[in-house]
Write an enzyme that holds these catalytic residues in place. Structure first.
Site, PDB file in Angstrom:
ATOM      1  N   GLN A 527       0.857  -1.180   0.000  1.00  0.00           N
ATOM      2  CA  GLN A 527       0.000   0.000   0.000  1.00  0.00           C
ATOM      3  C   GLN A 527       0.892   1.229   0.000  1.00  0.00           C
ATOM      4  O   GLN A 527       1.796   1.348   0.818  1.00  0.00           O
ATOM      5  CB  GLN A 527      -0.896   0.018   1.250  1.00  0.00           C
ATOM      6  CG  GLN A 527      -1.784   1.234   1.373  1.00  0.00           C
ATOM      7  CD  GLN A 527      -3.080   1.110   0.581  1.00  0.00           C
ATOM      8  OE1 GLN A 527      -3.502   0.004   0.272  1.00  0.00           O
ATOM      9  NE2 GLN A 527      -3.697   2.231   0.259  1.00  0.00           N
ATOM     10  N   PHE A 530      -0.236   6.342  -3.502  1.00  0.00           N
ATOM     11  CA  PHE A 530      -1.094   6.309  -4.686  1.00  0.00           C
ATOM     12  C   PHE A 530      -2.298   5.401  -4.456  1.00  0.00           C
ATOM     13  O   PHE A 530      -3.407   5.685  -4.891  1.00  0.00           O
ATOM     14  CB  PHE A 530      -0.263   5.803  -5.863  1.00  0.00           C
ATOM     15  CG  PHE A 530      -0.956   5.883  -7.195  1.00  0.00           C
ATOM     16  CD1 PHE A 530      -0.798   6.995  -7.997  1.00  0.00           C
ATOM     17  CD2 PHE A 530      -1.748   4.847  -7.661  1.00  0.00           C
ATOM     18  CE1 PHE A 530      -1.420   7.074  -9.238  1.00  0.00           C
ATOM     19  CE2 PHE A 530      -2.375   4.918  -8.896  1.00  0.00           C
ATOM     20  CZ  PHE A 530      -2.209   6.034  -9.679  1.00  0.00           C
ATOM     21  N   GLY A 531      -2.073   4.304  -3.761  1.00  0.00           N
ATOM     22  CA  GLY A 531      -3.122   3.332  -3.521  1.00  0.00           C
ATOM     23  C   GLY A 531      -2.534   1.942  -3.408  1.00  0.00           C
ATOM     24  O   GLY A 531      -1.316   1.753  -3.374  1.00  0.00           O
ATOM     25  N   ASP A 644      11.311  11.135  -3.989  1.00  0.00           N
ATOM     26  CA  ASP A 644      10.715  10.263  -2.975  1.00  0.00           C
ATOM     27  C   ASP A 644      11.476   8.944  -2.890  1.00  0.00           C
ATOM     28  O   ASP A 644      10.888   7.868  -2.856  1.00  0.00           O
ATOM     29  CB  ASP A 644       9.238  10.014  -3.300  1.00  0.00           C
ATOM     30  CG  ASP A 644       8.470   9.507  -2.074  1.00  0.00           C
ATOM     31  OD1 ASP A 644       8.964   9.693  -0.949  1.00  0.00           O
ATOM     32  OD2 ASP A 644       7.383   8.919  -2.252  1.00  0.00           O
TER      33      ASP A 644
END
Length: 837
Positions: A527, A530-531, A644
């Site tokens: 997870q 973004f999803g 990131d």
């Protein structure tokens, strides 16, 4: 009784004599009185090398040679062309002081042949494999086998070319694998206009490395690996050049052999398997053979046919060319007329200037003319244009300008590495080139438009079909039929049509539902911001990872499009590969190659898996991530800042090789920008650089900071956030800095992989990590410098300065907020966002 005692004493004396005789034979020296008689031998003091007599397989001939002791590997032969026919030979020091090989009749069949020697000399076999003839009193070397090599290049040996004296030290192959007499192939370093290494077949070039630029041979794309063996080229600029190499202990013992087929091989010793492993070959591809395609042609082993004429040239003999006989090469299609017309007083040359066509990533041709080092590539172009004899030029930052005036021979196309070559052509060829580019551009544009229109029509049909299907079943799992969803999807399709996608597929939503078992929770791999990411399997058996945008996610169409645009243009072994995307209704999904070992954080922070990542694997991950970042920053067509980088965004394939993922936050730099300011700060605290977290400034050095944090996490096996407690307010960076100042870095090292033999290598990586997380961006190294540091190309590392964020994790956590009524991220470990007030 007396007879028995005398008899026993006699046997004791005989035994002692035999012992002393054996010790005498086992020495590492040869003198006039301590000679070697077949089948005796001597061994170097460390036991690595032996000098003695041997016979090749299926032969009765006897040769004097040196072989490597752990596995019988001949590395030097004295009497290569004059074998002994029986076992009556000997090795000794002659009356003149030379090392000689004698046959049974006492005749000299081989000699070191040094003039003006005294009779007082000895010969010693060193543990480097070097056999040296020395003055007994002074110890000065009079002769050594390293200056008269056979077919093996050993660490510490020097190959040389002396232009002033016309002398060479080179390798010469065996005639065949069972006959050590002089063969057809030789291996030498040459100083033409620039240093290069050649393999010769008799007097004809058979292979070459391309020019040396002070760090690598530019025609060997895998040259970076040679740094592990410490290759060195010393050039005095007067035509005299030396080539040598040394090996480092952790890489294992290595030798380089020129075999009887003209193939130069690097061999490394595998102590566990007790065998030689071939780690590199000079002739791996057909194009490695010198001049395969003839003049003015390029060789590409990945294409069929292998040879192609350079742009602006055509086959000299079309009939032979069509039969794939390429030795005659190519000729210029349109003559260069610029200089001829410029010299004609009645003709203006203003509008007929020649130009250059660019050939990327190639081994540049043979016989380059080097010029003075210049930092401006445009200088090379103007110099070549002004010289009517110049037909091509190239530029390397370490060499400067290279130009060619004769035939362009031995050009090889690479998939990576090499240099760019600029080939001079007539102005009419440039017009053709521009015309061809226009045709290609128009064709691609029309083709893209047709594909997008067809995809849109198919999407409409499929979307309506699914909407009817869901309505009939009363399903409420997906929203595919509302007007807002259609509007969003239309906008996404329009944006996708503006992106020049390369081999990016548009996946059918229904197929993804089937592949993931209707997005079943058991298929969730992880997870992120973004999803969820699901594992899936297509009908052809291919395993995929499907990243599905969550409706609760703080990310949306912008991040989705950003990742599609960025990653579709990237191809690198250390970047995850995007296979395609899917947009239907409100559904937005990205489809990636499946990584069976998930992400890095699942290993280094999990006690049950941590030990699987031994230091060798960890270093491979550290280096792989560095190479991926260098590609993003410098080597890709786009200059990209990831923004990131962290352990959860490093995926591991089946062999635990790293691949950087999640480019939703990545930014593309335009023009010559080195630093950009943003008002929207995204990323993960703990990995964000201070100038980005505080001021919104990001650059290459922002990723370098994140990489430094990641490196320290890998070396320590601890999260940067694992120190956030009242008893120990330090971050991982603070703890590392405290241990560094106390000169006690051992507590930082992960005890599950720590080994005293590995201390200096783990210490070096921690040192590099601290250099990457320094508070000031200007103090941090670039990723190119980091890779050089990791590979020990930069030996002396500067001392690090104080890192950023060393005091308390709570202070960092207090900064995680959004303006107004915005909520914290649902997954604060993955994505946090702040907005300037």
């Amino acid at each position: 009784m007396r007879i028995t005692t005398c008899t026993n004493l006699f046997f004791v004396l005989i035994t002692l004599c035999l012992v002393f005789l054996d010790v005498g034979i086992a020495t590492d020296i040869v003198t006039s009185s301590e000679f070697i008689k077949d089948p005796e031998n001597i061994t170097s003091r460390g036991g690595n090398f032996t000098l003695g007599f041997f016979s090749p397989e299926n032969s009765t001939n006897r040769y004097v040679g040196i072989w490597w002791q752990p596995l019988f590997t001949v590395i030097w032969v004295a009497n290569r062309n004059q074998p002994l026919r029986d076992s009556s030979g000997s090795v000794t020091i002659s009356d003149e002081g030379n090392l000689v090989v004698l046959n049974g009749q006492g005749q000299v069949i081989w000699s070191s042949n040094v003039s003006k020697l005294g009779s007082d000399s000895t010969c010693k076999l060193l543990d480097s494999g070097n056999l040296v003839l020395q003055e007994s009193k002074s110890g000065n070397n009079l002769w050594q086998s390293f200056e008269h090599p056979s077919h093996v290049f050993l660490p510490g040996m020097k190959l040389a070319s002396n232009k002033r004296e016309g002398a060479k030290i080179n390798l010469i192959s065996w005639r065949n694998p069972l006959n050590p007499s002089l063969g057809s192939f030789s291996f030498s370093v040459e100083r033409l206009s620039l240093p290069e290494v050649f393999i010769w077949n008799e007097t004809r070039p058979y292979w070459r490395t391309g020019p040396w630029n002070g760090k690598v041979f530019t025609g060997v794309p895998t040259m970076r690996s040679f740094y592990l063996s410490g290759i060195r080229v010393e050039d005095d600029g007067q035509g005299n050049v030396d080539l040598s190499y040394a090996y480092v202990d952790e890489a294992g013992f290595s030798i380089n052999i020129l075999n009887s087929q003209g193939n130069y091989q690097e061999l490394k010793w595998d102590g566990e398997k007790r065998e030689w492993l071939v780690t590199w070959n000079s002739h791996q591809l057909k194009c490695d053979v010198y001049g395969t395609c003839g003049p003015f042609a390029s060789c590409n082993s990945q294409k069929s046919p292998t040879c192609s004429c350079l742009r602006g040239f055509e086959p000299r003999n079309k009939e032979e060319w069509n039969r794939q006989i390429w030795t005659s090469g190519c000729v210029r299609r349109i003559p260069l007329l610029q200089c001829e017309r410029a010299n004609n007083l009645n003709t203006s040359a203003d509008n007929i200037a020649d130009g250059f066509l660019k050939l990327q990533m190639v081994k540049v041709p043979d016989f380059a003319d080097g010029s003075a080092l210049t930092l401006k590539p445009d200088t090379c172009r103007s110099q070549c244009l002004e010289n009517c004899s110049c037909i091509a030029y190239s530029y390397d930052a370490e060499i400067g300008c290279m130009s060619w005036t004769g035939n362009l021979i031995d050009i090889q196309q690479f998939s990576n590495g090499g240099l760019d070559l600029y080939i001079r052509v007539a102005h009419t060829e440039l017009d053709k080139e521009r015309h061809m580019r226009m045709i290609i551009t128009v064709t691609v544009t029309i083709g893209t438009a047709v594909v997008v229109v067809c995809a849109y029509i198919m999407w409409r049909k499929i979307s309506k079909h699914h909407a009817r299907k869901r309505n009939s079943k009363g399903s409420h799992q997906f929203n595919g039929g509302g007007t807002p969803a259609e509007s969003t999807s239309k906008n996404a399709i329009v944006e996708l049509s503006q992106v020049k996608l390369q081999e990016l597929s548009i996946f059918n939503f229904g197929k993804l539902v089937t592949a993931t078992n209707n997005f079943h929770p058991s298929n969730i791999l992880g997870q992120g911001g973004f999803g969820p990411v699901y594992k899936g399997q297509l009908q052809d058996g291919q395993e995929i990872a499907v990243k599905r945008l969550s409706r609760a996610s703080g990310q949306g169409l912008e991040e989705f499009m950003n990742e599609v645009v960025v990653i579709s243009k990237l191809q690198h072994r250390n970047l995850v590969r995007l296979l395609g995307c899917c947009i239907e209704g409100e559904e937005k999904m990205l489809i990636y190659e499946f990584m069976p070992n998930k992400s890095l954080d699942a290993y280094i922070f999990d006690p049950s898996k941590n030990e699987l990542l031994v230091w060798k694997k960890r270093f491979n991950i550290i280096e792989g991530v560095a190479r991926g970042l260098l590609y993003l920053h410098r080597d890709s067509r786009l200059k990209i800042i990831h923004r990131d980088l962290k352990a959860s965004n490093i995926l591991l394939d089946g062999e635990l090789n790293p691949k950087i993922s999640d480019f939703g936050m990545a930014k593309i730099f335009g023009g010559t920008d080195d630093q950009v300011n943003t008002r929207r700060i995204v990323g993960t605290y703990g990995y964000m650089s201070p100038e980005y977290a505080m001021l919104g400034l990001f650059s290459e050095k922002s990723d370098v900071f994140s990489y430094g944090v990641l490196l320290l996490e890998i070396a320590s096996g601890r999260r940067n956030s694992s120190f956030c407690d009242n008893e120990n307010p330090l971050t991982l960076l603070g703890f590392a800095w405290m241990q560094w100042k106390e000169n006690n870095i051992s507590p930082l090292m992960d005890p599950r992989v720590y080994d005293p033999d590995l201390y200096k290598y783990i210490f070096r990586c921690i040192h590099i990590g601290l250099l990457c997380v320094q508070e000031s961006a200007s103090d941090r190294p670039t990723m190119a410098a980091v890779i050089s540091m990791l590979n020990s190309e930069i030996v002396d590392l500067p001392p690090p300065r104080k890192p950023a964020f060393i005091l308390t994790q709570d202070m960092l956590g207090s900064m995680s907020f959004k303006k107004g009524n915005s909520l914290y991220s649902l997954n604060p470990v993955t994505i946090s966002e702040i907005q300037g007030r």
